[in-house]
Motif scaffolding. Structure first.
Motif, PDB file in Angstrom:
ATOM      1  N   TYR A  14       0.826  -0.902   0.248  1.00  0.00           N
ATOM      2  CA  TYR A  14       0.538   0.011  -0.070  1.00  0.00           C
ATOM      3  C   TYR A  14       0.944   1.354   0.067  1.00  0.00           C
ATOM      4  O   TYR A  14       0.515   1.791   0.445  1.00  0.00           O
ATOM      5  CB  TYR A  14      -1.096   0.144   1.541  1.00  0.00           C
ATOM      6  CG  TYR A  14      -0.395  -0.673   2.383  1.00  0.00           C
ATOM      7  CD1 TYR A  14       0.537   1.143   3.238  1.00  0.00           C
ATOM      8  CD2 TYR A  14      -0.981  -1.961   2.974  1.00  0.00           C
ATOM      9  CE1 TYR A  14       0.768   0.077   3.936  1.00  0.00           C
ATOM     10  CE2 TYR A  14       0.450  -2.105   4.659  1.00  0.00           C
ATOM     11  CZ  TYR A  14       1.067  -1.025   4.722  1.00  0.00           C
ATOM     12  OH  TYR A  14       1.499  -1.286   5.795  1.00  0.00           O
ATOM     13  N   TYR A  50       2.109   6.455   2.834  1.00  0.00           N
ATOM     14  CA  TYR A  50       1.116   5.219   2.609  1.00  0.00           C
ATOM     15  C   TYR A  50      -0.217   5.734   2.511  1.00  0.00           C
ATOM     16  O   TYR A  50      -0.623   6.397   2.754  1.00  0.00           O
ATOM     17  CB  TYR A  50       1.191   4.488   4.123  1.00  0.00           C
ATOM     18  CG  TYR A  50       2.204   4.354   4.577  1.00  0.00           C
ATOM     19  CD1 TYR A  50       3.007   2.926   3.822  1.00  0.00           C
ATOM     20  CD2 TYR A  50       3.280   4.506   5.882  1.00  0.00           C
ATOM     21  CE1 TYR A  50       4.244   3.415   4.286  1.00  0.00           C
ATOM     22  CE2 TYR A  50       3.587   4.296   6.413  1.00  0.00           C
ATOM     23  CZ  TYR A  50       4.755   3.271   5.809  1.00  0.00           C
ATOM     24  OH  TYR A  50       5.824   3.059   6.317  1.00  0.00           O
ATOM     25  N   MET A  51      -0.928   4.717   1.514  1.00  0.00           N
ATOM     26  CA  MET A  51      -2.144   4.682   1.746  1.00  0.00           C
ATOM     27  C   MET A  51      -3.715   5.127   2.204  1.00  0.00           C
ATOM     28  O   MET A  51      -4.281   4.257   2.447  1.00  0.00           O
ATOM     29  CB  MET A  51      -3.012   4.181   0.246  1.00  0.00           C
ATOM     30  CG  MET A  51      -4.406   5.290  -0.596  1.00  0.00           C
ATOM     31  SD  MET A  51      -4.435   6.719  -0.461  1.00  0.00           S
ATOM     32  CE  MET A  51      -3.747   6.866  -1.956  1.00  0.00           C
ATOM     33  N   ASP A  52      -2.832   5.948   3.259  1.00  0.00           N
ATOM     34  CA  ASP A  52      -3.689   5.314   4.817  1.00  0.00           C
ATOM     35  C   ASP A  52      -4.884   6.477   4.651  1.00  0.00           C
ATOM     36  O   ASP A  52      -5.286   7.538   3.994  1.00  0.00           O
ATOM     37  CB  ASP A  52      -2.898   5.756   6.238  1.00  0.00           C
ATOM     38  CG  ASP A  52      -2.438   7.076   5.892  1.00  0.00           C
ATOM     39  OD1 ASP A  52      -3.383   8.124   5.522  1.00  0.00           O
ATOM     40  OD2 ASP A  52      -1.382   7.324   5.571  1.00  0.00           O
ATOM     41  N   TYR A  55      -5.294   1.430   3.602  1.00  0.00           N
ATOM     42  CA  TYR A  55      -4.136   0.390   2.959  1.00  0.00           C
ATOM     43  C   TYR A  55      -4.211  -0.635   2.096  1.00  0.00           C
ATOM     44  O   TYR A  55      -5.371  -0.364   1.363  1.00  0.00           O
ATOM     45  CB  TYR A  55      -4.089  -0.267   4.685  1.00  0.00           C
ATOM     46  CG  TYR A  55      -3.290   0.761   4.963  1.00  0.00           C
ATOM     47  CD1 TYR A  55      -2.181   1.264   5.338  1.00  0.00           C
ATOM     48  CD2 TYR A  55      -3.819   1.384   6.438  1.00  0.00           C
ATOM     49  CE1 TYR A  55      -2.063   2.567   5.830  1.00  0.00           C
ATOM     50  CE2 TYR A  55      -3.703   2.280   7.519  1.00  0.00           C
ATOM     51  CZ  TYR A  55      -2.310   3.186   7.209  1.00  0.00           C
ATOM     52  OH  TYR A  55      -2.424   4.270   7.866  1.00  0.00           O
ATOM     53  N   ASP A  56      -4.888  -2.039   2.555  1.00  0.00           N
ATOM     54  CA  ASP A  56      -4.495  -3.288   1.474  1.00  0.00           C
ATOM     55  C   ASP A  56      -5.704  -4.455   2.742  1.00  0.00           C
ATOM     56  O   ASP A  56      -5.838  -4.148   3.485  1.00  0.00           O
ATOM     57  CB  ASP A  56      -3.101  -3.913   1.143  1.00  0.00           C
ATOM     58  CG  ASP A  56      -2.683  -4.564   2.562  1.00  0.00           C
ATOM     59  OD1 ASP A  56      -2.738  -4.143   3.666  1.00  0.00           O
ATOM     60  OD2 ASP A  56      -1.394  -4.746   1.828  1.00  0.00           O
ATOM     61  N   GLN A  71      -7.297  -3.516   5.822  1.00  0.00           N
ATOM     62  CA  GLN A  71      -8.486  -3.159   6.073  1.00  0.00           C
ATOM     63  C   GLN A  71      -9.263  -3.472   6.488  1.00  0.00           C
ATOM     64  O   GLN A  71      -9.785  -4.748   6.516  1.00  0.00           O
ATOM     65  CB  GLN A  71      -8.838  -2.106   4.795  1.00  0.00           C
ATOM     66  CG  GLN A  71      -9.271  -2.827   3.925  1.00  0.00           C
ATOM     67  CD  GLN A  71      -9.094  -2.309   2.789  1.00  0.00           C
ATOM     68  OE1 GLN A  71      -9.911  -3.248   1.402  1.00  0.00           O
ATOM     69  NE2 GLN A  71      -9.014  -1.373   2.357  1.00  0.00           N
TER      70      GLN A  71
END
Lengths: 250, 767
Positions: B70, B452-454, B729-730, B734
Motif C-alpha cells: 500500500y 502510505y495510502m492511509d 491500506y490493503d 482494512q
C-alpha cells in the motif's frame, strides 16, 4: 534406535523461557516469522489453520477481578529428547522428521514429507502446522524472504527448527576460524529479539552455559513432563498457578 | 523446482546498524541485507544502550512497511472528488511541486500566509524543527503536531518548576514504582528501555543479586503490566489522580513526607499570601480539608481507606520510590491531574540532585538561522492561530490540534486554503476523529506527505510521498522519560525503493524556490546537509560523548559527571552517529533549574492565573482532582467505554503489520470482528456470552463488536483495544475490527485547551 544404542552427544541445544520476564509483546513470534519465511494470509484468525512456529498460549489463574492474573507462554517446538524417539519422529512413516543426535534438534525435511499429518496428531504440544495452501506473500514483500531458509510448499508439515540454519552458520564460522565447531553456539531469532531477555538458549550439556544454570532454578518446569517426552524447552515462573498448569495439556 | 513458490535470491549477507524511528523510543537496530540491496530482517542492536539488543514487535515487523503493497510509489493527484480512491492519477514530481509552490506563493502574494496549516506526526526530531522554521519564515502560526503526553507533562513542569520541558524518571535506580495507569511494559516511554529494564528487574529477583524494583500497578483493567506487577491495585477508571491525592493526604496527615525537603525547597505547601496581600490556601491545608479526606479518596477510587494508608506508608518509607503516570505516549492528560502526580513525588522529595525525577536535558544541536520575517510573514504571524481564536478563557493555552480542528470544522474566523499533513493519520488515530472529517471539508487543498495510502492520504488532493523510515536520514532528539540527554541519527538501510522524496528535501526545495526571507531561513541544500549542520553544532558544544557499547554507561552516568567528548569534530561525530551509535550526556539537577516565580518548586502555582482563581477558588492553582463528566444520559448509556493500547497492536500512524496481526489472539480479532472485554458478570447482566456479536454505542457513534469475557475487567466497564478498524491500506489491514477513536469523547482541558480522551459513556446490546 533402541535406548542402549543411542549415544548422547556432548551438544544438546535447549531453551529456557522466563515467564516472569515475558511481557507478552509477541516480538519472538514476529521475529520467528521474519527469519523463517512463514507465510501469512489476509485472515489469520482461524488459529487451527494459521502457521505459527512460535505460538503463544494464554494462561490465567482462574480468579476474579482484583486477583485475576494471566501470563503469555511462548511455545516453540520442544525438541523432545525422549531416549527412544520424539512423539513426532516415532510416527513419521517416511523419516521426514528425525532428531539430529549431534545436537538434539528435531528436524523436518520438507521434500520427504508426504503430508500424512501423523506427527501433528502425535505432538502433544501442538507445535506442528500444516500447509493447507501454497505459501504466499504480497508480491512486494517477497523481497523480505530470507535466503537461508527454504520456503515450504502446499501439503507439507512445518515447525520450529531452533533456527538450525543459524547453527550451520556458527559451525561454518568455527571451521573458518579453526575453533571447535562442537563448541559453536548461536541464538535463534526469537531469543535474539526478546526485548526483556526472557529467552535463553544454549547447550544444556555444557555446565558453563546459562541454560544449564537456569534449569536448576527452583522456578523451572517443563510442559507435560508426565509424558516423559523430555522437552529441551524449559520454563521459569515464580507462580504456583503457572507451574501447576504445565501438566494439564493445552 | 516449485515455480509457484518464491525462491529468494541468494547472495552475501551483511548487516547495517541504524536507529529505529518507527516510534520515539530511540532503539538501536541492525538490518540484515542480502546483496546489499534487499533487507530481510531487522534485529535489535546488542551494542545500543537503550534497548541492549532487544526489539519490539513493531520494529521486528518494520520491513513490512518498507515493502508494503500500500505504499505510494510516486506523486499522485486526485482527479475526482476528494476521498475517491480511484481518482488518484500519477503526476511528475516537478509538476506536483510547482503546483504546491504556486499555491504557497499566491497565498503570500495575497497577504494571507496564515491560511496555510500543517499537521505533523513527528514529535521529537529535526523534521519538526524544520517545519517550524518554515512556518516562521513563511508567516503562518498554524503549525500543529499530533497530540502527545509530553504536551501536558511539560505544562506540569512549567507550573511546578517554571521550565516547560518534559519530565524524566531515573527508573534504573528505582526500588519501588507506583504506576498510576502507566502500562510500563506495554509501551510507556521508550519501549526498548522499559522492556530491557523489566528484564533486569526480574533477573535480579531470580539471581538474588541487586535489589529489584517492586512494581505497584494502579488501574482499572488488568493490563499486562498489572498482571505481571508485584501488586495490582484495581480502581475506578479515571480516578488515578484522586488516589495520588489520597496518598498525599495520608503522607501529610501522618507526617510521612520529606519534611526538611519540603521546608527548604517547596513553595505553596503552607498557606501563603499573594502579591496583592490576599491570603491563599497552601497544598497542605487543601489536602487536609474535608473535600480531600481519606474517605473522599476512598469514594472516588473505590479503594478501601486502609489500602490507601498502606500504599502511602509503603511509598513513604521505601528509599527509591517514585510515582509514574501517563496512560499513553500520544495522549495529553488533564494538567491538574499531572500536577497531582508530580506533587506526590514532590512530597517524597524526588526532585533533587541525584533524585528520581528530573527534567529531560536539551540537546545542544546547531541553532537554526534566525528568521528575518518579511512584512507578509509578520502580518501572517500576527494573526492568532486558528485554535487560539476562541481560547481567551484558557489560562495556559498551548497549540492544540483539537482546538484547531474544532474551530475549523465550525465557523473558522479565517479559511485554511492549504493543509499539509506529514507522517500523521488523524483521520484514523485521533480520538474523536469525526472532527477531522468535518474540518477537512472546509480546507481548500489538502497535501499529504505520507508514504502510505492511509485514511488521511485518501482525503488528500495531492500526495507527495515521503521515503519510509528505512530509506532516509532522520534523527531522534531525546528519549521520552530518559533523564540523560540523547541524540541519534537514523541512517537509511537501503536507497529509496520507489520514486519518493524526503519531505525535508521537498520543504527545502520549496523554500529555495520561494526566495527572499524564506530561502534565507532555510539555507540547506538537502535535509542530510541540514542534519549534518546540526550535528556539527552539537560537536562544537564539546558536550557529551558517543556511547561505545551496550554497557550501561549511558543510563548509569550520574548527574554532573558529563562524559568526556570522544569525538574529534563534527564530521567525526556525524560518521559515528550515522553508523548507528548515539550521543549522550549526564542528567541534570532539577533544583538548579527551577525558574518559578518563587524560585522554588511550587505546589501552589503562581503562574496559573485564571478567572476562577480571581473569584477566590484557590484550589484552581493547586494540584487537584476532578472526575470526568462524560456526556450522555446514564440511563441510555449505563456503561463506560475505556480504550487501551498494547505493544502487540500498533495504533498510531503505522497500521498493524501482517506479522503482528497474525499473532493477535482469536479473542481480539476473529475474521472481521474485533472484541471488547467485559467482566463475565457484566456480560451476563446484558445477556451476552463469549463470542457474541453486539452493537456498541456511545454518544459519538456505534459499531459492531464481539464480546470477550475477561475477569480482569471492572464491572460495567467495556475495554477496547486501539489499533484495529482501519478503512484504508490493503486486504491485510482494512476492515478488520472497529476503531475506538470513533467512539471516544474528547474533552478540552480547561487549563491548557488540549484535548483529553480515553473514555465515553456506552451501551452494549446483542446484535
Amino acid at each position: 534406535m533402541s535406548e542402549e544404542e543411542r549415544k548422547q552427544s556432548a551438544v544438546r541445544f535447549g531453551m529456557v523461557i522466563d515467564l516472569d520476564k515475558c511481557s507478552g509483546c509477541m516480538a519472538c513470534s514476529v521475529a520467528c516469522q521474519a527469519e523463517n519465511n512463514i507465510s501469512f494470509r489476509p485472515d489469520e484468525t482461524n488459529k487451527l489453520r494459521s502457521i505459527t512456529w512460535m505460538e503463544v498460549f494464554y494462561l490465567q489463574n482462574g480468579k476474579d477481578y482484583g486477583e485475576y492474573q494471566y501470563t503469555y507462554l511462548p511455545r516453540p517446538c520442544m525438541h523432545c529428547d525422549a531416549p527412544h524417539h520424539a512423539p513426532c519422529t516415532f510416527v513419521c512413516p517416511v523419516n521426514a522428521t528425525t532428531r539430529n543426535e549431534e545436537n538434539g534438534i528435531v528436524e523436518h525435511i520438507y521434500p520427504r514429507c508426504i503430508g500424512c499429518r501423523y506427527c501433528i496428531v502425535a505432538c502433544p504440544y501442538h507445535a506442528r502446522d500444516f500447509n493447507w495452501w501454497d505459501p504466499s506473500w504480497p508480491k512486494s514483500m517477497e523481497s523480505m524472504l530470507n535466503p537461508e531458509v527454504s520456503t515450504r510448499m502446499r501439503g507439507v508439515v512445518e515447525k520450529c527448527t531452533f533456527c538450525h540454519h543459524r547453527l550451520l552458520n556458527a559451525r561454518a564460522k568455527a571451521y573458518l576460524e579453526e575453533t571447535d565447531p562442537d563448541k559453536a553456539t548461536y541464538l535463534p531469532a526469537c531469543a535474539e529479539a526478546c526485548p526483556t531477555k526472557a529467552i535463553s538458549f544454549g547447550n544444556l550439556n555444557d555446565p558453563e552455559s546459562e541454560v544449564a544454570a537456569l534449569i536448576k532454578d527452583p522456578r523451572a518446569f517443563r510442559l507435560l513432563s508426565k509424558l516423559h517426552t523430555e522437552p529441551k524447552v524449559y520454563y521459569l515462573s515464580k507462580h504456583d498457578w503457572v507451574r501447576k498448569q504445565a501438566d494439564k495439556g493445552f | 523446482n516449485w515455480s509457484w513458490r518464491p525462491s529468494p535470491e541468494r547472495g552475501p549477507i551483511t548487516k547495517k546498524a541504524t536507529i529505529c524511528t518507527l516510534c520515539e523510543g530511540g532503539c538501536g537496530i541492525r538490518a540484515r541485507l542480502v546483496n546489499g540491496n534487499r533487507a530481510v530482517l531487522l534485529e535489535g542492536n546488542p551494542e545500543h544502550p537503550i534497548n541492549r539488543g532487544g526489539i519490539c514487535p513493531l520494529a521486528a515487523s518494520g520491513l513490512q512497511f518498507l515493502y508494503a503493497p500500500y505504499r505510494i510509489t510516486q506523486p499522485i493527484k486526485q482527479t475526482q472528488k476528494r476521498g475517491e480512491a480511484s481518482g488518484f492519477k500519477p503526476i511528475p514530481w516537478d509538476e506536483a511541486m510547482s503546483e504546491l509552490l504556486d499555491k504557497l506563493v499566491n497565498l503570500r502574494t495575497g497577504g494571507t500566509p496564515h491560511a496555510v496549516a500543517c499537521i505533523t506526526g513527528q514529535g521529537q526530531g529535526s523534521m519538526r524543527d524544520l517545519w517550524q522554521q518554515f512556518f516562521d519564515a513563511y508567516g503562518s502560526p498554524n503549525f500543529f503536531q499530533m497530540p502527545s503526553h509530553s504536551d501536558s507533562l511539560k505544562l506540569a513542569a512549567f507550573l511546578t518548576l517554571g521550565k516547560e520541558e518534559p519530565l524524566a524518571f531515573a527508573l534504573e535506580k528505582a526500588s519501588y514504582i507506583l504506576s498510576f495507569g502507566s502500562d510500563l511494559i506495554g509501551g510507556w516511554g521508550s519501549p526498548g528501555r522499559m522492556l530491557a529494564l523489566w528484564g533486569d528487574w526480574n533477573a535480579a529477583q531470580s539471581e538474588n543479586k541487586t535489589p529489584s524494583a517492586k512494581i505497584i500497578q494502579i488501574e482499572s483493567r488488568c493490563s499486562m503490566s498489572a498482571a505481571k506487577a508485584d501488586r495490582w491495585i484495581p480502581i475506578i477508571p479515571g480516578s488515578e489522580a484522586a488516589l495520588a491525592l489520597g496518598i498525599a493526604h495520608v503522607m501529610v496527615k501522618e507526617n510521612l513526607y520529606d519534611t526538611s525537603y519540603v521546608a527548604t525547597n517547596v513553595f505553596g505547601f503552607e498557606d501563603w499570601t499573594d502579591s496583592q496581600g490576599k491570603a491563599r490556601q497552601g497544598f497542605k491545608s487543601f489536602l487536609l480539608a474535608s473535600e480531600n479526606s481519606l474517605e473522599e479518596a476512598s469514594r472516588r477510587t473505590g479503594l478501601e481507606p486502609a489500602k490507601i494508608v498502606e500504599l502511602a506508608k509503603d511509598f513513604a518509607t521505601q528509599p527509591n520510590a517514585v510515582a509514574v503516570w501517563g496512560k499513553s505516549r500520544d495522549l495529553p492528560e488533564k494538567v491538574h491531574h499531572e500536577l497531582a502526580f508530580l506533587a506526590l513525588n514532590v512530597l517524597k522529595g524526588n526532585l533533587k540532585s541525584q533524585g528520581m525525577i528530573s527534567l529531560a536535558p536539551s540537546v545542544p544541536l546547531g541553532p537554526m538561522p534566525q528568521v528575518l520575517a518579511d512584512e507578509v510573514a509578520q502580518q501572517g504571524l500576527a494573526r492568532k492561530s486558528l485554535d487560539q481564536v476562541k481560547a481567551q478563557d484558557i489560562p495556559l493555552s498551548r497549540k492544540s490540534l483539537y482546538g484547531f480542528l474544532k474551530n475549523l470544522s465550525e465557523a473558522p474566523s479565517y479559511p485554511i486554503e492549504v493543509l499539509m499533513i506529514h507522517e500523521a493519520n488523524p483521520a484514523y488515530s485521533l480520538p474523536g476523529n469525526q472532527v477531522f472529517q468535518k474540518a477537512i471539508q472546509k480546507v481548500g487543498w489538502v497535501v499529504s506527505f505520507s508514504s502510505y495510502m492511509d485514511e488521511t492520504s485518501l482525503q488528500a488532493d495531492i500526495i507527495l510521498p515521503n521515503h519510509t523510515a528505512f530509506e532516509r536520514y532522520d534523527d531522534v532528539i531525546g528519549v521520552p522519560g530518559l533523564p540523560q540527554a540523547y541524540y541519534a541519527v537514523a541512517a537509511p538501510i537501503l536507497p529509496p525503493q520507489w520514486n519518493t522524496r524526503h519531505s525535508g528535501d521537498v520543504l527545502l526545495q520549496m523554500s529555495k524556490n520561494m526566495g527572499g526571507s524564506v530561502a534565507d531561513a532555510l539555507p540547506w541544500k538537502s535535509y542530510d546537509a541540514f542534519l549534518q549542520d546540526r550535528v556539527k553544532g552539537l560537536a562544537a558544544s564539546g558536550r557529551g560523548a558517543v556511547a561505545q557499547t551496550s554497557a550501561r554507561q549511558l543510563q548509569e552516568t550520574p548527574e554532573g559527571a558529563s562524559p568526556k567528548a570522544n569525538y574529534k569534530d563534527g564530521a567525526d561525530l556525524w560518521k559515528k552517529l550515522a553508523s548507528g551509535q548515539c550521543w549522550y550526556d549526564a542528567p541534570q539537577n532539577p533544583l538548579q533549574l527551577v525558574q518559578s516565580p518563587s524560585g522554588k518548586i511550587e505546589l501552589a502555582f503562581q503562574s496559573l492565573q485564571s478567572k476562577e482563581l480571581e473569584a477566590g477558588k484557590d484550589e484552581q492553582c493547586l494540584p487537584n482532582f476532578s472526575s470526568i463528566a462524560l456526556s450522555g444520559n446514564e440511563k441510555e448509556y449505563p456503561l463506560t467505554l475505556v480504550s487501551y493500547q498494547a505493544l502487540f497492536l500498533s495504533h498510531g500512524y503505522l497500521p498493524n503489520p501482517p506479522f503482528m496481526t497474525k499473532t493477535l489472539w482469536d479473542f481480539i480479532l476473529r475474521n472481521d470482528d474485533s472484541f471488547v472485554e467485559l467482566h463475565p458478570e457484566t456480560a451476563r447482566s446484558l445477556g451476552l456470552d463469549e463470542g457474541n456479536r453486539a452493537v456498541l454505542k456511545t454518544p459519538a457513534g456505534e459499531c459492531i463488536v464481539r464480546v470477550h469475557l475477561f475477569p480482569g475487567a471492572r464491572l460495567d466497564v467495556i475495554y477496547m483495544p486501539q489499533g484495529l478498524g482501519h478503512k484504508a491500506y490493503d486486504q491485510y489491514i482494512q476492515s478488520k475490527g472497529a476503531n475506538p477513536n470513533e467512539l471516544l469523547e474528547v474533552q478540552m482541558d480547561p487549563v491548557s485547551g488540549l484535548g483529553t480522551a480515553w473514555a465515553a459513556r456506552a451501551q452494549l446490546r446483542r446484535a
